[in-house]
Design a protein around this motif. Structure first.
Motif, short mmCIF file in Angstrom:
data_model
loop_
_atom_site.label_atom_id
_atom_site.label_comp_id
_atom_site.label_asym_id
_atom_site.label_seq_id
_atom_site.Cartn_x
_atom_site.Cartn_y
_atom_site.Cartn_z
N THR A 58 8.93 31.65 21.54
CA THR A 58 8.56 31.32 22.92
C THR A 58 9.27 32.33 23.79
OG1 THR A 58 8.49 28.99 22.25
CG2 THR A 58 8.38 29.45 24.59
N ALA A 59 8.73 33.55 23.77
CA ALA A 59 9.37 34.67 24.46
C ALA A 59 8.35 35.80 24.57
CB ALA A 59 10.59 35.14 23.67
N ASP A 60 8.74 36.86 25.23
CA ASP A 60 7.91 38.05 25.29
C ASP A 60 7.58 38.48 23.86
OD1 ASP A 60 6.99 40.72 25.45
OD2 ASP A 60 8.20 41.12 27.22
N PRO A 61 6.30 38.70 23.53
CA PRO A 61 5.97 39.07 22.15
C PRO A 61 6.61 40.37 21.68
CG PRO A 61 4.06 39.32 23.60
CD PRO A 61 5.11 38.57 24.37
N VAL A 62 7.01 41.23 22.61
CA VAL A 62 7.74 42.43 22.21
C VAL A 62 9.02 42.04 21.49
CG1 VAL A 62 9.01 44.44 23.07
CG2 VAL A 62 6.73 43.93 23.97
N GLU A 63 9.64 40.93 21.91
CA GLU A 63 10.84 40.47 21.23
C GLU A 63 10.52 40.03 19.79
OE1 GLU A 63 13.81 40.80 22.46
OE2 GLU A 63 13.05 41.54 24.38
N GLU A 64 9.33 39.46 19.58
CA GLU A 64 8.92 39.10 18.22
C GLU A 64 8.92 40.33 17.33
OE1 GLU A 64 5.84 35.40 19.18
OE2 GLU A 64 5.09 37.24 18.25
N VAL A 65 8.38 41.42 17.85
CA VAL A 65 8.30 42.66 17.08
C VAL A 65 9.69 43.21 16.78
CG1 VAL A 65 7.45 45.03 17.08
CG2 VAL A 65 6.03 43.19 18.02
N LYS A 66 10.56 43.21 17.79
CA LYS A 66 11.92 43.72 17.59
C LYS A 66 12.65 42.92 16.51
CE LYS A 66 12.66 45.42 22.33
NZ LYS A 66 13.47 45.23 23.57
N VAL A 67 12.56 41.59 16.59
CA VAL A 67 13.23 40.75 15.60
C VAL A 67 12.63 40.98 14.22
CG1 VAL A 67 13.73 38.38 14.88
CG2 VAL A 67 13.87 39.00 17.30
N GLY A 68 11.31 41.08 14.14
CA GLY A 68 10.65 41.31 12.86
C GLY A 68 11.07 42.61 12.21
N ILE A 69 11.14 43.66 13.02
CA ILE A 69 11.55 44.97 12.49
C ILE A 69 12.99 44.92 12.00
CG2 ILE A 69 12.08 47.34 13.17
CD1 ILE A 69 9.57 47.24 14.96
N HIS A 70 13.87 44.32 12.78
CA HIS A 70 15.27 44.23 12.36
C HIS A 70 15.41 43.38 11.10
CE1 HIS A 70 17.26 46.49 15.45
NE2 HIS A 70 16.65 45.81 16.41
N LEU A 71 14.58 42.35 10.98
CA LEU A 71 14.61 41.50 9.79
C LEU A 71 14.27 42.33 8.56
CD1 LEU A 71 12.96 37.95 9.72
CD2 LEU A 71 13.35 39.31 7.68
N LEU A 72 13.21 43.11 8.65
CA LEU A 72 12.81 43.94 7.51
C LEU A 72 13.86 45.01 7.21
CD1 LEU A 72 8.97 44.52 8.08
CD2 LEU A 72 10.10 42.79 6.69
N LYS A 73 14.41 45.62 8.25
CA LYS A 73 15.43 46.65 8.03
C LYS A 73 16.66 46.07 7.35
CE LYS A 73 16.43 49.56 11.33
NZ LYS A 73 16.32 50.87 10.63
#
Length: 375
Positions: free
Chosen positions: A247-262
């Protein structure tokens, strides 16, 4: 060196073998890298707002974006939206097979629709044929909050077994129409339920799996729940594409997802930042210093490992392991490290600028763009 890509950051488990599909140019499943998806929060009937947000998601590193298609007015914009970005656009459709057909005709890269909810096998046949002709995969999205009434009555709650049974029903409806370009999600807001459902699904069929904790919550809580649920499965080799639902800006979803994979060694590129949590030994404001450094380097695209450390206990060791690192010390001074060696001693208030400059120099070098030298 312990940076990303080294022996220590290799995936923990061998990836589950899944059937490969393609969302436009994006490969999903098989031996393709795990991709990061998000969903536009704009009203798809507002074409420009949706295009603008999709472009922001693309710039943030999103691999595919889903847009809601609640009616014909939204469907009218799908073609223009899909052409405005270079990442795949997926149409999210519920109940209405006509909208699924319109989305396919518009040229989207994928459709999210549950075959059992669009009015019978005849309509499933129409959608499956249209998707097959265009080479468009269908994602079956099972959600613990919207399971079939009969399954809920039989199991008593959204059990993992009920979720997988629901998925299999939808899968068979497509398979009966000779359609196999399928991706499946089994989302729940409860992390243990979600994890068990995906584990069972991974043993039950070989279709690509889209991972996510649905309705995960706000930026903090949702990120934690997603990291736990999605991270557990990826560490076990389960999962082909992910969405961190916030429940946030979807750009934050992408940032968290990328960091999760990294963090699991499943994605390269961009800055990996190591920083100390600060303590009473620290002589500088590490929290704000690290935030400034992160902000200054947030658009770095090349792979670079950066360390920001606050004292001489663990600082020099961590800084040496990074591509570039700094370690603050006593008497208002600190050290700048590059590739394991001390470059120079700086005054504390000069370290940030020196670190950022060194990182940018490395990025320019790795990207093939040599830094400009003043004559």
């Amino acid at each position: 060196m312990s940076g990303v890509g080294s022996e220590s950051s290799k995936p923990l488990s061998e990836r589950r073998a899944s059937r490969p599909i393609r969302l436009g140019k994006l490969a999903v499943g098989g031996d393709a890298p795990v991709s990061v998806q998000s969903m536009a929060t704009t009203d798809t009937r507002d074409r420009q707002a949706t295009i603008d947000q999709c472009r922001m998601l693309q710039a943030a590193g999103c691999d595919a974006v889903r847009v809601a298609v609640p009616d014909d007015d939204a469907a009218d914009n799908l073609g223009a939206i899909a052409k405005a970005v270079t990442i795949p656009v997926i149409a999210d459709i519920h109940f209405n097979y006509h909208l699924a057909l319109r989305a396919i005709e518009a040229g989207v890269a994928g459709v999210r629709v549950n075959p059992g909810n669009i009015g019978g096998q005849k309509r499933v046949r129409e959608v499956a044929r249209a998707a097959k002709e265009r080479g468009i995969p269908i994602r079956i999205g099972v959600n613990g909050g919207s399971l079939e009434k009969e399954l809920l009555e039989r199991y008593g709650y959204p059990a993992p077994e009920a979720m997988v049974e629901s998925a299999v029903r939808h899968i068979r409806m497509l398979e009966d129409e000779d359609f196999f370009d399928i991706k499946v999600s089994l989302k729940a807001s409860d992390v243990p339920t979600m994890v068990r459902a995906y584990r069972l699904a991974a043993k039950t069929f070989d279709y690509a799996l889209h991972l996510g904790v649905t309705e995960a919550g706000t930026l903090l809580q949702g990120s934690v729940k997603s990291a736990v649920g999605i991270g557990m499965l990826l560490a076990e080799g389960i999962g082909d594409t992910i969405r961190v639902s916030l429940t946030a800006d979807p750009v934050e979803e992408v940032k968290v997802g990328i960091h999760l994979l990294k963090s699991l060694g499943l994605r390269d590129g961009g800055m990996t930042l190591v920083s100390c949590p600060t303590c009473g030994r620290c002589s500088v404001d590490m929290i704000t210093a690290t935030q400034r450094i992160e902000k200054a380097l947030e658009n770095v695209s090349e792979e670079v490992h950066v360390a920001v450390m606050g004292c001489e206990v663990n600082g020099p060791g961590e800084a040496r392991e990074a591509d570039v690192g700094i370690a603050y010390g006593h008497n208002n001074v600190g050290l700048l490290f590059k590739k394991g060696k001390v470059v120079r001693r700086f005054a504390a208030d000069e370290l940030e600028e020196a670190l950022v400059a060194e990182v940018r120099s490395i990025v320019e070098e790795r990207s093939g763009k040599l830094p400009i030298v003043n004559q």
